[in-house]
Enzyme design. Structure first.
Site, short mmCIF file in Angstrom:
data_model
loop_
_atom_site.label_atom_id
_atom_site.label_comp_id
_atom_site.label_asym_id
_atom_site.label_seq_id
_atom_site.Cartn_x
_atom_site.Cartn_y
_atom_site.Cartn_z
N GLY A 190 0.80 -1.22 0.00
CA GLY A 190 0.00 0.00 0.00
C GLY A 190 0.83 1.27 0.00
O GLY A 190 0.50 2.24 -0.69
N ASP A 191 1.92 1.28 0.78
CA ASP A 191 2.75 2.48 0.79
C ASP A 191 3.48 2.65 -0.54
O ASP A 191 3.64 3.78 -1.03
CB ASP A 191 3.72 2.49 1.97
CG ASP A 191 4.63 1.28 2.05
OD1 ASP A 191 4.47 0.33 1.25
OD2 ASP A 191 5.51 1.29 2.93
N ALA A 192 3.89 1.55 -1.15
CA ALA A 192 4.55 1.63 -2.46
C ALA A 192 3.61 2.23 -3.50
O ALA A 192 4.03 3.02 -4.35
CB ALA A 192 5.02 0.25 -2.90
#
Length: 256
Positions: A190-192
């Site tokens: 998700g952060d990527a």
């Protein structure tokens, strides 16, 4: 209004969440608000969190989500972060999790970097990760460096090591319709996926100090995903998108 909004996501980490919250509330830089975005944790975890709610910098929100199927309809931590962003008042935004520890000067040093360099919209620090076994023994230690400016941040940087201007979010939402992507296809990264969006506009500038510490445990979503445990949660997730896909698409756009 606070200078910084810290957004922490929480779910069933009673063994770690107190250390995480304490590391934020004891920062040498104190002009911040802390959002604790809890995804309907068990009572044991909530009992650990409650004493911290007396601090007037803390804003606590608890979802009413229940059941594995409902938890896999969205990337839950992305949905919680988006909810917090809508309420955030800080000029700068930064992130934490319930198994992440801030070094005492983390906020001070990152705020100073952004204040001193108005040309920088996004910065990231080096970070250390401890991998723990089922007995909570450290079995592996890794360091993510912060050595270069990058236009290709997905999977190279952890979101708990990032601080950015609120204005970054406005550009992201204008182009993509939301801040963080809540699609469950990005539960693993998700952060990527968020960094992929950010890199359409901004590079990430390094701050070459270890300013946070992370724990990978058998309680973490990432542990379950990377170990491919055949539990109900994993079985209900759609096919997961991957780092290579995100990084290659940025390269095709001429980013990194």
């Amino acid at each position: 209004m606070p200078k910084v909004s810290v957004i922490m996501t929480s779910y069933n980490k009673s063994d770690y969440v107190a250390k995480s919250i304490s590391s934020i509330l004891s920062q040498t830089f104190s002009d911040f608000e802390l959002f604790i975005m809890d995804d309907n944790s068990n009572e044991e975890t909530l009992n650990v969190i409650r004493p911290f709610l007396n601090d007037n910098r803390v804003r606590f929100y608890q979802s009413d989500i229940s059941g594995v199927k409902e938890r896999t309809e969205k990337t839950r931590y992305a949905a919680l972060i988006n909810q917090a962003i809508e309420m955030a008042e800080g000029e700068y935004i930064t992130y934490a999790t319930d198994d992440n520890i801030y070094m005492p000067d983390r906020l001070l040093k990152m705020v100073r970097e952004l204040d001193t360099h108005p040309e920088k919209a996004v910065i990231y620090s080096a970070s250390k990760t401890y991998h723990l076994n089922e007995n909570r023994d450290i079995v592996k230690e890794t360091v993510r460096p912060a050595a270069q400016v990058t236009w290709n941040a997905p999977c190279a940087i952890d979101h708990c090591s990032v601080m950015h201007r609120y204005s970054v979010l406005e550009k992201v939402k204008e182009k993509f319709g939301s801040y963080w992507d809540e699609s469950p296809a990005f539960y693993r990264i998700g952060d990527a996926r968020f960094f992929w969006r950010v890199n359409h506009f901004y590079p990430f500038y390094p701050l070459d100090e270890e300013l946070d510490l992370n724990y990978i445990t058998d309680q973490s979503i990432h542990f379950q995903l990377f170990e491919l445990e055949k539990n109900e949660f994993v079985r209900n997730l759609p096919p997961q998108r991957n780092c290579r896909e995100l990084r290659e698409s940025l390269k095709k756009l001429g980013m990194g």
